[in-house]
Design a protein around this motif. Structure first.
Motif, PDB file in Angstrom:
ATOM      1  N   UNK A 178     -13.240  -4.321   5.675  1.00 28.08           N
ATOM      2  CA  UNK A 178     -12.095  -3.428   5.750  1.00 28.08           C
ATOM      3  C   UNK A 178     -12.459  -2.062   5.201  1.00 28.08           C
ATOM      4  N   UNK A 200      -0.599  -5.524   2.925  1.00 30.45           N
ATOM      5  CA  UNK A 200      -1.798  -6.243   3.349  1.00 30.45           C
ATOM      6  C   UNK A 200      -1.784  -7.612   2.705  1.00 30.45           C
ATOM      7  N   UNK A 204       1.362   4.228   1.139  1.00 24.08           N
ATOM      8  CA  UNK A 204       0.945   5.210   2.140  1.00 24.08           C
ATOM      9  C   UNK A 204       1.769   6.488   2.005  1.00 24.08           C
ATOM     10  N   UNK A 246      -8.055  -0.843  -1.803  1.00 19.63           N
ATOM     11  CA  UNK A 246      -8.914  -1.639  -2.669  1.00 19.63           C
ATOM     12  C   UNK A 246      -9.906  -2.455  -1.841  1.00 19.63           C
ATOM     13  N   UNK A 247      -9.431  -3.003  -0.704  1.00 18.58           N
ATOM     14  CA  UNK A 247     -10.303  -3.819   0.131  1.00 18.58           C
ATOM     15  C   UNK A 247     -11.514  -3.031   0.625  1.00 18.58           C
ATOM     16  N   UNK A 304       4.247  -0.826   3.962  1.00 16.37           N
ATOM     17  CA  UNK A 304       2.904  -1.178   4.398  1.00 16.37           C
ATOM     18  C   UNK A 304       2.316  -2.232   3.469  1.00 16.37           C
ATOM     19  N   UNK A 307     -10.958  -5.380  11.707  1.00 17.13           N
ATOM     20  CA  UNK A 307     -10.591  -6.341  12.727  1.00 17.13           C
ATOM     21  C   UNK A 307     -10.768  -7.809  12.410  1.00 17.13           C
ATOM     22  N   UNK A 324      -6.155  -7.281  12.726  1.00 17.91           N
ATOM     23  CA  UNK A 324      -6.246  -6.771  11.364  1.00 17.91           C
ATOM     24  C   UNK A 324      -5.159  -5.782  10.992  1.00 17.91           C
ATOM     25  N   UNK A 325      -4.639  -5.066  11.974  1.00 19.88           N
ATOM     26  CA  UNK A 325      -3.580  -4.095  11.705  1.00 19.88           C
ATOM     27  C   UNK A 325      -2.441  -4.354  12.685  1.00 19.88           C
ATOM     28  N   UNK A 326      -1.245  -4.505  12.164  1.00 17.53           N
ATOM     29  CA  UNK A 326      -0.084  -4.709  13.017  1.00 17.53           C
ATOM     30  C   UNK A 326       0.896  -3.572  12.761  1.00 17.53           C
ATOM     31  N   UNK A 331      -8.050  -9.935   6.205  1.00 16.11           N
ATOM     32  CA  UNK A 331      -6.934  -9.197   5.633  1.00 16.11           C
ATOM     33  C   UNK A 331      -6.128  -8.573   6.769  1.00 16.11           C
ATOM     34  N   UNK A 332      -4.837  -8.870   6.780  1.00 17.90           N
ATOM     35  CA  UNK A 332      -3.959  -8.292   7.813  1.00 17.90           C
ATOM     36  C   UNK A 332      -3.046  -7.258   7.166  1.00 17.90           C
ATOM     37  N   UNK A 333      -2.936  -6.113   7.805  1.00 20.42           N
ATOM     38  CA  UNK A 333      -2.087  -5.042   7.285  1.00 20.42           C
ATOM     39  C   UNK A 333      -0.948  -4.792   8.269  1.00 20.42           C
ATOM     40  N   UNK A 334       0.274  -4.808   7.763  1.00 20.12           N
ATOM     41  CA  UNK A 334       1.452  -4.623   8.628  1.00 20.12           C
ATOM     42  C   UNK A 334       2.201  -3.362   8.197  1.00 20.12           C
ATOM     43  N   UNK A 335       2.480  -2.523   9.183  1.00 15.82           N
ATOM     44  CA  UNK A 335       3.238  -1.284   8.945  1.00 15.82           C
ATOM     45  C   UNK A 335       4.637  -1.426   9.530  1.00 15.82           C
ATOM     46  N   UNK A 344       0.824  -1.202   0.000  1.00 19.75           N
ATOM     47  CA  UNK A 344       0.000   0.000   0.000  1.00 19.75           C
ATOM     48  C   UNK A 344       0.867   1.265   0.000  1.00 19.75           C
ATOM     49  N   UNK A 364      -4.916   4.445   1.734  1.00 16.46           N
ATOM     50  CA  UNK A 364      -4.584   3.292   0.887  1.00 16.46           C
ATOM     51  C   UNK A 364      -4.401   2.021   1.709  1.00 16.46           C
ATOM     52  N   UNK A 365      -4.432   2.153   3.039  1.00 17.61           N
ATOM     53  CA  UNK A 365      -4.088   1.034   3.910  1.00 17.61           C
ATOM     54  C   UNK A 365      -5.342   0.465   4.582  1.00 17.61           C
ATOM     55  N   UNK A 366      -5.700  -0.791   4.267  1.00 20.38           N
ATOM     56  CA  UNK A 366      -6.938  -1.365   4.812  1.00 20.38           C
ATOM     57  C   UNK A 366      -6.908  -1.427   6.340  1.00 20.38           C
ATOM     58  N   UNK A 398      -2.341   5.745  10.047  1.00 21.31           N
ATOM     59  CA  UNK A 398      -3.505   5.502   9.196  1.00 21.31           C
ATOM     60  C   UNK A 398      -3.262   6.113   7.826  1.00 21.31           C
ATOM     61  N   UNK A 399      -3.872   5.525   6.811  1.00 24.92           N
ATOM     62  CA  UNK A 399      -3.719   6.055   5.456  1.00 24.92           C
ATOM     63  C   UNK A 399      -4.879   5.538   4.618  1.00 24.92           C
TER      64      UNK A 399
END
Lengths: 303, 498
Positions: free
Chosen positions: B484, A148, A140, B488-489, A146, B476, B458-460, A294-298, A138, B471-473, B468-469
């Motif tokens: 999400x 997913x 950002x 795109x999600x 970032x 939880x 859902x977010x790590x 869906x998991x998102x990692x930053x 992603x 573009x970033x899904x 936060x952004x």
């Protein structure tokens, strides 16, 4: 209730139809069974009638199966599912006979088994492609890496299509999209043809699928659906409306499912034709996605 | 009938405070003379502001001084019905049929006008909700505008989004949002919905309706076809009427897990689609090999950002046992440096608790932690005498079964728990019904990925937190909800695939 073979005098060995839990074939802990008529012999066979305790045991098994299965590489999951198709091809005759026993014509049973094996082959190709299509890097607005990517939801209870639905194709079409991504499936077999569900379970048992990835319970939906729907360790419900799951029961499942925010997918399998079940539209990524998270990692980028 | 919100004076309520280290801070109030709010706001339905059916209005207050800001319409079932019908008419008449490229241009307009009026919106957000101006100015507003900008560009690209499927809008979306990020949540809900060709009825939170109503004015100025966006203010009952309305095709809700479950039950047996973004009890995991000072800053940002009114707040600090004492020492010192007070002061770090009710809930859970034997560490910050405030607080000696470690506080209160091995950290982090977010602090990249893979969230955030952004899904696992928002999600909940 097969007759003794008159020519040789040999008495054939009958099969005991059991539940399939944790990779093992077991009787219901309740000791109960259900009579199922056999359309070919005109006799009756007994299948296990699962209880609430069987559901609880099966949830534990499914959870363990999911953990083991999700830990395998996608490549390996694909090979195991391909192996399932090989085993089904090998047991083709038995699957056809099982469907005939539930009243399918020889031609329809053969057509259904072919379509089911082909569907397994379709899904055998999916495990290592889901993430390629669903993941993203992603862009950002800041100095962060970032990404997913999808993960399996966990324990998914499948209330398989029943009634008019082709039993084997219905099972394959609902269970395979759940397990390809690494979920464990607790399946309530169709009441209209529990024997085919058990024969298919024998294919699963001999396909290198780890025990517990798919657990098959035969019995009455009227007592089992609410049990799986209210179980707090089940994360998702895939409910197919049918002759044994009417609008009211499907709604009850959805209401109970809210207790732990289950992902509940209710679909109507009533009146769906064989061609619709067998069509390309009834398989693919859109069938897999409802049981993904869906998991998102930053992570910051910098020196 | 303009209410001049500049009447509030900082000097009387917030005398400069002497820090333990001897520093004092002069007030640095944000100028707000250009903000003019109306005394009374009606419902925004079918492109017009209309009086509520009941004729009733309710007051919205400034949580920092308990003063009355404006009166807002209380929408009832009848108003919700009028709004849903207007949305349906707009969906069928104009918006649902409009070319994506044209729809997109309207959504871009909204993004631009939010940017133009950003300062005014930020001030109103802080006045109505209590959050520090530096956060509404630097986080909420830029992100809200960016969200509209991002989704505007999707409007003519939807057929690229899902391989092998063509996308169609669903129809009318009913959207219910919380009070912690009022305008940003409105943006998260409205932008993807209308970019995909749906029309919406939005129900803002009872305590923070004002920025959504200013957004309604912006939408009016942008000349969107009437009925594409409708905003019906009110309390829980108004939201319930929206959930139950037969003319709604989709419900999107952000709020508590308890209310989320009620909504899920209410729509069972219907064909309504649902996405839920619910509560959290995130673990912020700090390993001994982490850069400690950065981690402490991350802990502070994770729990004290927005007074802890954040569903993904890092409210459970899991710290490796060997560095527990040093982290606690640094954290104690750090919370003394946080400036608590007037949300409109540009130096304020921790603003006002959103409502009296929320403040009481925080007091209740903190009292429970004390009575259960947890050790309290609290900033000695002088709290303004008027308004709803709570000093940054953390607890040590917390075990997993304590209420403070299990329940979502939604306030500036952190629980500190220790662990010895990575496996134990994973076990403790996932030991909650929630699964919204998690934080990981370590200098070892391989460990980051090992941990990230095991977090049921859902977010790590690894070596960062609360980012936060558009573009970033975001969303939880488990009882933190499903679906999400972002990227795109974030389109999928608003589209039917054919």
């Amino acid at each position: 209730m097969s007759e003794a073979n008159g020519n040789t005098g040999r008495v054939p060995v009958e099969k005991t139809y059991k539940l399939f839990v944790k990779g093992e074939f077991i009787r219901s802990e309740s000791g109960r069974s259900l009579p199922v008529p056999d359309a070919v012999t005109g006799g009756v066979t007994n299948v296990a009638r699962a209880s609430r305790k069987d559901v609880r045991d099966a949830v534990i098994a499914t959870k363990a199966g999911h953990h083991s299965w999700a830990g395998k590489t996608a490549y390996l999951r694909g090979q195991v599912l391909y192996r399932l198709a090989e085993v089904m091809e090998g047991r083709r005759g038995e699957l056809v006979e099982a469907r005939k026993g539930a009243g399918a014509s020889a031609a329809n049973a053969a057509r259904e088994v072919d379509a089911s094996i082909d569907r397994v082959i379709h899904y055998a190709g999916w495990p290592d492609k889901i993430s390629l299509l669903v993941s993203s890097l992603n862009p950002v607005a800041g100095p962060h890496y970032n990404v997913s990517h999808p993960e399996p939801t966990g324990v998914v209870a499948v209330v398989a299509p029943d009634g008019d639905a082709p039993a084997l194709l219905g099972l394959v079409s609902t269970v395979l999209p759940v397990i390809v991504s690494g979920n464990g499936a607790l399946v309530l077999a169709p009441e209209s043809d529990p024997r085919t569900a058990v024969v298919w379970s024998e294919c699963l048992a001999t396909s290198d699928l780890p025990g517990g990835v798919v657990n098959m319970l035969t019995g009455l939906r009227s007592e089992l659906v609410s049990q799986v729907a209210r179980h707090m360790e089940v994360q998702a419900l895939d409910v197919w409306k049918s002759t044994t799951v009417d609008d009211a029961l499907a709604k009850e499942a959805a209401v109970l499912g809210a207790d732990n925010v289950k992902r509940v997918k209710v679909r109507d399998g009533r009146g769906k034709t064989f061609d619709q079940w067998a069509s390309d539209d009834a398989q693919g990524l859109h069938c897999i996605e409802p049981f993904l998270e869906l998991k998102t990692v930053w992570h910051p980028v910098g020196l | 009938m303009a209410t001049d919100i500049t009447k509030k004076t900082h000097e009387t309520k917030l005398a400069p405070r002497r820090e333990r280290a001897g520093w004092t801070y002069a007030p640095s109030p944000e100028a707000k003379d250009h903000v003019r709010l109306k005394g009374r706001y009606d419902l925004f339905i079918d492109g017009k502001f209309v009086a509520p059916h009941s004729g009733k209005h309710f007051a919205t207050h400034n949580p920092a001084d308990e003063s009355h800001i404006a009166d807002v319409a209380e929408g009832d079932e009848h108003d919700v019905d009028t709004a849903v019908r207007a949305a349906r008419k707009a969906f069928e008449g104009t918006w649902g049929k409009m070319r994506g490229s044209e729809r997109g241009k309207y959504v871009y307009r909204i993004a631009r006008r939010i940017q133009e009026r950003a300062r005014e919106l930020a001030i109103v957000e802080s006045v109505d909700g209590g959050k520090p101006i530096k956060e509404s100015r630097d986080v909420d507003l830029p992100l809200a505008a960016a969200h509209f900008f991002h989704y505007a560009g999707w409007a003519d690209k939807l057929d690229y989004a899902f391989a092998g499927r063509r996308a169609r809008p669903l129809g009318v979306a009913g959207q219910i949002i919380p009070w912690n990020f009022p305008l940003l949540m409105a943006a998260w809900k409205i932008a993807p919905a209308i970019a995909c060709g749906n029309t919406v009825v939005l129900k803002p939170a009872e305590t923070t309706p004002l920025t959504a109503l200013l957004l309604a004015e912006i939408i009016q100025e942008c000349d969107l076809p009437p009925g594409v966006v409708n905003i019906v203010t009110g309390a829980g009952k108004t939201g319930g009427a929206l959930v139950d309305h037969a003319g709604v095709d989709k419900i999107a809700f952000t709020g508590s897990t308890d209310v989320g479950k009620r909504i899920q039950r209410a729509i069972a047996g219907t064909n309504k689609r649902l996405t839920l973004e619910l509560g959290g009890k995130a673990a912020n995991i700090v390993f001994a090999d982490a850069p400690i000072d950065q981690a402490v800053d991350g802990i502070v940002n994770g729990i004290y950002f927005n007074q802890g009114h954040v569903c993904c707040a890092g409210s459970r600090l899991l710290v490796e046992e060997s560095i527990h004492d040093v982290v606690v020492r640094k954290l104690s010192r750090r919370i003394e440096q946080l400036r608590v007070g007037d949300p409109l002061d540009k130096n304020t770090d921790v603003g006002a608790i959103n409502s009296k009710m929320q403040l009481e809930k925080i007091h209740e859970l903190v009292a429970a932690a004390v009575s259960e034997g947890c050790a309290i560490h609290q900033s000695s910050a002088k709290i303004p005498t008027k308004g709803y405030f709570f000093a940054p607080t953390f607890f040590t000696g917390v075990s997993q079964s304590h209420r403070i470690a299990q329940e979502e506080v939604f306030g500036p209160v952190l629980s500190v728990i220790t662990f010895r091995t990575p496996d134990e950290a994973v076990e403790k982090a996932n030991n909650t019904m929630y699964g919204l977010s998690a934080g990981i602090w370590t200098d070892k990249a391989a460990k980051v990925f090992w941990m990230a893979k095991r977090m049921r969230a859902g977010v790590v955030w690894a070596n960062t937190f609360n980012k936060f952004d558009p573009t970033s899904p975001f969303g939880g696992y488990k009882e933190s909800g499903f679906g999400r928002e972002g990227g795109r999600a974030g389109l999928a909940p608003y589209l039917e695939m054919v």
